[in-house]
Design a protein around this motif. Structure first.
Motif, PDB file in Angstrom:
ATOM      1  N   CYS A  11       0.857  -1.194   0.000  1.00 22.87           N
ATOM      2  CA  CYS A  11       0.000   0.000   0.000  1.00 22.87           C
ATOM      3  C   CYS A  11       0.892   1.243   0.000  1.00 22.87           C
ATOM      4  O   CYS A  11       1.742   1.403   0.866  1.00 22.87           O
ATOM      5  CB  CYS A  11      -0.897  -0.004   1.236  1.00 22.87           C
ATOM      6  SG  CYS A  11      -1.829   1.534   1.429  1.00 22.87           S
ATOM      7  N   CYS A  14       0.208   3.343   3.578  1.00 20.31           N
ATOM      8  CA  CYS A  14       0.602   2.864   4.906  1.00 20.31           C
ATOM      9  C   CYS A  14       1.634   1.742   4.863  1.00 20.31           C
ATOM     10  O   CYS A  14       2.159   1.346   5.902  1.00 20.31           O
ATOM     11  CB  CYS A  14      -0.627   2.426   5.700  1.00 20.31           C
ATOM     12  SG  CYS A  14      -1.320   0.832   5.179  1.00 20.31           S
ATOM     13  N   SER A  16       1.188  -1.424   4.137  1.00 18.93           N
ATOM     14  CA  SER A  16       0.646  -2.756   4.412  1.00 18.93           C
ATOM     15  C   SER A  16       0.676  -3.639   3.167  1.00 18.93           C
ATOM     16  O   SER A  16       0.565  -3.159   2.049  1.00 18.93           O
ATOM     17  CB  SER A  16      -0.802  -2.618   4.902  1.00 18.93           C
ATOM     18  OG  SER A  16      -1.397  -3.906   5.033  1.00 18.93           O
ATOM     19  N   CYS A  56      -6.813  -1.571   0.567  1.00 15.77           N
ATOM     20  CA  CYS A  56      -5.938  -1.864   1.704  1.00 15.77           C
ATOM     21  C   CYS A  56      -6.805  -2.145   2.936  1.00 15.77           C
ATOM     22  O   CYS A  56      -7.683  -1.358   3.262  1.00 15.77           O
ATOM     23  CB  CYS A  56      -5.008  -0.679   1.969  1.00 15.77           C
ATOM     24  SG  CYS A  56      -3.988  -0.893   3.438  1.00 15.77           S
ATOM     25  N   CYS A  59      -5.677   0.717   5.887  1.00 14.86           N
ATOM     26  CA  CYS A  59      -5.999   2.156   5.825  1.00 14.86           C
ATOM     27  C   CYS A  59      -7.163   2.469   4.883  1.00 14.86           C
ATOM     28  O   CYS A  59      -7.641   3.592   4.867  1.00 14.86           O
ATOM     29  CB  CYS A  59      -4.766   2.965   5.443  1.00 14.86           C
ATOM     30  SG  CYS A  59      -4.310   2.839   3.696  1.00 14.86           S
TER      31      CYS A  59
HETATM   32 ZN   LIG Z   1      -2.833   1.076   3.453  1.00 19.17          ZN
END
Ligand SMILES: [Zn+2]
Length: 163
Positions: A11, A14, A16, A56, A59
């Motif tokens: 992502c 963030c 992830s 995601c 987030c």
């Molecule tokens: Zn994210």
């Protein structure tokens, strides 16, 4: 199975790796090679084929998890004909003038001018004609467009290309 030449990204907001597919084209772009995808990248009036958008789970950002890497993007943009070659000039001029007028109504048209992807330079030509900018910064990765853009407004300079 994603084609191995394509980049599988975390992502971008963030970091992830936990994302779920949410929107996909009937024929998924991530299953093709860069060479197979080139015609879809260049054409704006052809079959819609795009990389699957993922959401995601950490987030909520919606993004293309699988995408071209920087070198692939540089090569694709560098070989792309100007987008607006495919549309009648009068329609392009009217559309681009509308974009300029929408932005101009919300700004002073002074200071520095920055445009990302000016193509052949219709909007910056309006800005140069109607504004009082000190300097112009144009970043156009498409070399073919950049050449046309360089001749548009007095004082406007084409930006550098990543390729
Ligand atoms: Zn994210």
């Amino acid at each position: 199975m994603t084609h191995p030449a394509l980049r599988d990204r975390s992502c971008p907001l963030c970091g992830s790796r936990d994302a779920a597919p949410e929107v996909r084209s009937r024929r998924r772009a991530e299953l093709r090679t860069v060479d197979e995808l080139r015609p879809f990248w260049f054409g704006i009036d052809k079959e819609r084929r795009f990389f699957t958008y993922h959401r995601c789970r950490d987030c909520g950002l919606l993004y293309n998890r699988v995408f071209f890497d920087d070198a692939q993007l540089g090569a694709l943009y560098g070989a792309m004909p100007p987008n607006m070659d495919l549309v009648p000039d009068a329609a392009i001029v009217a559309t681009q003038r509308g974009y300029f007028e929408a932005v101009a109504a919300r700004t002073s048209l002074t200071g520095g001018y920055l445009e990302l992807g000016p193509d052949v330079g219709h909007v910056v030509a309006e800005a140069a004609t109607h504004g009082s900018f000190d300097s112009f910064w144009l970043f156009e990765p498409n070399r073919a467009s950049m050449i046309g853009c360089a001749s548009r407004p007095r004082g406007a300079r084409p930006g550098s290309s990543p390729t």
